[in-house]
Write an enzyme that holds these catalytic residues in place. Structure first.
Site, PDB file in Angstrom:
ATOM      1  N   SER A  91       0.874  -1.188   0.000  1.00 21.81           N
ATOM      2  CA  SER A  91       0.000   0.000   0.000  1.00 21.81           C
ATOM      3  C   SER A  91       0.906   1.230   0.000  1.00 21.81           C
ATOM      4  O   SER A  91       2.088   1.129   0.357  1.00 21.81           O
ATOM      5  CB  SER A  91      -0.847  -0.010   1.278  1.00 21.81           C
ATOM      6  OG  SER A  91      -1.431   1.259   1.528  1.00 21.81           O
ATOM      7  N   TYR A 140      -1.999  -1.089  10.413  1.00 22.63           N
ATOM      8  CA  TYR A 140      -1.956  -1.202   8.948  1.00 22.63           C
ATOM      9  C   TYR A 140      -0.639  -0.640   8.415  1.00 22.63           C
ATOM     10  O   TYR A 140       0.051  -1.272   7.616  1.00 22.63           O
ATOM     11  CB  TYR A 140      -3.157  -0.454   8.355  1.00 22.63           C
ATOM     12  CG  TYR A 140      -3.392  -0.672   6.873  1.00 22.63           C
ATOM     13  CD1 TYR A 140      -4.083  -1.797   6.421  1.00 22.63           C
ATOM     14  CD2 TYR A 140      -2.931   0.240   5.925  1.00 22.63           C
ATOM     15  CE1 TYR A 140      -4.310  -2.006   5.069  1.00 22.63           C
ATOM     16  CE2 TYR A 140      -3.149   0.045   4.577  1.00 22.63           C
ATOM     17  CZ  TYR A 140      -3.847  -1.073   4.144  1.00 22.63           C
ATOM     18  OH  TYR A 140      -4.071  -1.272   2.794  1.00 22.63           O
TER      19      TYR A 140
HETATM   20  P1  NAD Z   1     -11.179  -6.626   0.036  1.00 20.27           P
HETATM   21  O1  NAD Z   1     -11.749  -6.413   1.390  1.00 20.27           O
HETATM   22  O2  NAD Z   1     -12.024  -6.407  -1.166  1.00 20.27           O
HETATM   23  O3  NAD Z   1     -10.553  -8.095  -0.056  1.00 20.27           O
HETATM   24  C1  NAD Z   1      -9.772  -8.628   0.982  1.00 20.27           C
HETATM   25  C2  NAD Z   1      -9.585 -10.112   0.749  1.00 20.27           C
HETATM   26  O4  NAD Z   1      -8.793 -10.645   1.829  1.00 20.27           O
HETATM   27  C3  NAD Z   1     -10.896 -10.906   0.727  1.00 20.27           C
HETATM   28  O5  NAD Z   1     -10.825 -11.926  -0.250  1.00 20.27           O
HETATM   29  C4  NAD Z   1     -10.937 -11.515   2.124  1.00 20.27           C
HETATM   30  O6  NAD Z   1     -11.693 -12.732   2.190  1.00 20.27           O
HETATM   31  C5  NAD Z   1      -9.464 -11.777   2.360  1.00 20.27           C
HETATM   32  N1  NAD Z   1      -9.174 -11.966   3.786  1.00 20.27           N
HETATM   33  C6  NAD Z   1      -9.372 -11.089   4.800  1.00 20.27           C
HETATM   34  N2  NAD Z   1      -9.044 -11.658   5.977  1.00 20.27           N
HETATM   35  C7  NAD Z   1      -8.613 -12.915   5.681  1.00 20.27           C
HETATM   36  C8  NAD Z   1      -8.153 -14.006   6.467  1.00 20.27           C
HETATM   37  N3  NAD Z   1      -8.064 -13.934   7.812  1.00 20.27           N
HETATM   38  N4  NAD Z   1      -7.821 -15.160   5.849  1.00 20.27           N
HETATM   39  C9  NAD Z   1      -7.931 -15.272   4.497  1.00 20.27           C
HETATM   40  N5  NAD Z   1      -8.357 -14.273   3.697  1.00 20.27           N
HETATM   41  C10 NAD Z   1      -8.700 -13.113   4.299  1.00 20.27           C
HETATM   42  O7  NAD Z   1      -9.870  -5.691   0.007  1.00 20.27           O
HETATM   43  P2  NAD Z   1      -9.008  -5.058  -1.186  1.00 20.27           P
HETATM   44  O8  NAD Z   1      -9.230  -3.600  -1.170  1.00 20.27           O
HETATM   45  O9  NAD Z   1      -9.159  -5.818  -2.448  1.00 20.27           O
HETATM   46  O10 NAD Z   1      -7.554  -5.275  -0.560  1.00 20.27           O
HETATM   47  C11 NAD Z   1      -6.627  -6.210  -1.065  1.00 20.27           C
HETATM   48  C12 NAD Z   1      -5.230  -5.776  -0.641  1.00 20.27           C
HETATM   49  O11 NAD Z   1      -4.941  -4.507  -1.210  1.00 20.27           O
HETATM   50  C13 NAD Z   1      -5.052  -5.626   0.873  1.00 20.27           C
HETATM   51  O12 NAD Z   1      -3.797  -6.136   1.271  1.00 20.27           O
HETATM   52  C14 NAD Z   1      -5.114  -4.126   1.074  1.00 20.27           C
HETATM   53  O13 NAD Z   1      -4.409  -3.721   2.227  1.00 20.27           O
HETATM   54  C15 NAD Z   1      -4.467  -3.642  -0.196  1.00 20.27           C
HETATM   55  N6  NAD Z   1      -4.780  -2.263  -0.548  1.00 20.27           N
HETATM   56  C16 NAD Z   1      -6.065  -1.862  -0.799  1.00 20.27           C
HETATM   57  C17 NAD Z   1      -6.320  -0.520  -1.110  1.00 20.27           C
HETATM   58  C18 NAD Z   1      -7.712   0.010  -1.405  1.00 20.27           C
HETATM   59  O14 NAD Z   1      -7.893   1.224  -1.502  1.00 20.27           O
HETATM   60  N7  NAD Z   1      -8.720  -0.826  -1.533  1.00 20.27           N
HETATM   61  C19 NAD Z   1      -5.258   0.393  -1.161  1.00 20.27           C
HETATM   62  C20 NAD Z   1      -3.968  -0.051  -0.906  1.00 20.27           C
HETATM   63  C21 NAD Z   1      -3.739  -1.381  -0.599  1.00 20.27           C
END
Ligand code: NAD
Length: 264
Positions: A142, A155
């Site tokens: 991130s 985080y």
């Molecule tokens: P999301 O909530 O849409 O998806 C998260 C995924 O992680 C889901 O499939 C969920 O089932 C899985 N997950 C959560 N806890 C879990 C556990 N204990 N065991 C197994 N699986 C688990 O989130 P996203 O926005 O797609 O985020 C994906 C990645 O991208 C993350 O690492 C997040 O930190 C990073 N990210 C997201 C953003 C944003 O703005 N959305 C920005 C920067 C980084």
């Protein structure tokens, strides 16, 4: 760009039942990779994710229900997956609160899912990649792996840790394989705001009663100068590109996809 250059390759994407992880799994499948997907969700959500990955073009798609807070469950998943060419550590959770009010159990869960799980999967996958001379680890970190924001202590700590962990792994893998085999690389992608269920509560919190669009504008105006959200498919396209053989010397990087956020 959408050729089948990953045919014969096997990939694992964690957190691929939603958001960025699902988009990455679809894009790897479209490039011909067989997919192992991990992630939480109802039976219907898991089935929908598997169908989406197969429809994108993956020759095979299997789901692993491992809860990534549990190292024993990760170990069992990695043994079930077996030899792996591509590992995408994407699963992540968020909890926003001032440090002094952060519940201890949220700290533990965030460090476990966003950081320790990546250590456990890499520890299991890297020796085989090194032995075969080809491997790609793409860790979805991130902007918060590069800079901080208030109210995100676990985080920011986990994502900074993931950037450091990835650099160590990149150095340890640097001499493995060759230009011809493709080598073993380890990189982080560092997105700013991406449109997924994870960012939705933060959009709603900014929106107040004024609607989703105004919530998005308020969020982006704070930090992301492009004033555009990134789409999960755009992160996925970069992850797929890193899996190309010609990316053999791009390793140990933390690549921002943040509309200029970290350039300020
Ligand atoms: P999301 O909530 O849409 O998806 C998260 C995924 O992680 C889901 O499939 C969920 O089932 C899985 N997950 C959560 N806890 C879990 C556990 N204990 N065991 C197994 N699986 C688990 O989130 P996203 O926005 O797609 O985020 C994906 C990645 O991208 C993350 O690492 C997040 O930190 C990073 N990210 C997201 C953003 C944003 O703005 N959305 C920005 C920067 C980084």
């Amino acid at each position: 760009m959408n050729d089948r250059f990953l045919e014969g390759r096997i990939a694992l994407v964690t957190g691929a039942t939603s958001g960025i992880g699902l988009a990455v799994a679809e894009a790897l499948g479209a490039a011909g990779a067989a997919l192992h997907i991990n992630g939480l969700g109802s039976a219907a959500e898991v089935q929908a994710a598997l169908e989406a990955v197969r429809a994108a073009g993956a020759p095979a798609a299997v789901h692993h229900a491992a809860d990534l807070r549990d190292p024993a469950a990760i170990g069992a998943m990695m043994r079930a997956v077996g030899a792996l060419d591509i590992l995408v550590n994407n699963a992540g959770i968020q909890h926003a609160a001032p440090l002094a009010e952060m519940p201890d159990e949220r700290w533990d869960a965030l460090i476990a899912v966003n950081l320790s799980a990546c250590f456990h999967t890499m520890k299991a996958a890297l020796p085989g990649m090194a032995a075969r001379g080809f491997g790609r680890v793409v860790n979805i970190a991130s902007v918060h792996g590069l800079v901080a924001s208030v109210n995100k202590a676990p985080y920011v700590a986990a994502k900074h840790g993931l950037v450091g962990l990835s650099k160590v792994a990149a150095l340890e893998m640097a001499g493995k394989g060759s230009r011809e085999s493709g080598g073993v690389t380890v990189n982080c992608l560092c997105p700013g705001w991406v449109e997924t269920p994870l960012s939705e509560p933060q959009i709603e919190a900014r929106a107040g009663g004024a609607g989703r669009d105004s919530g998005i504008r308020a969020l982006l105006a704070e930090k992301q100068p492009s004033l555009r959200m990134t789409l999960p498919s755009e992160i996925a396209a970069l992850a797929v590109w890193l899996c190309r053989r010609e990316a053999h010397n791009l390793s140990g990087a933390a690549l921002p996809v943040d509309g200029g956020w970290t350039a300020q």
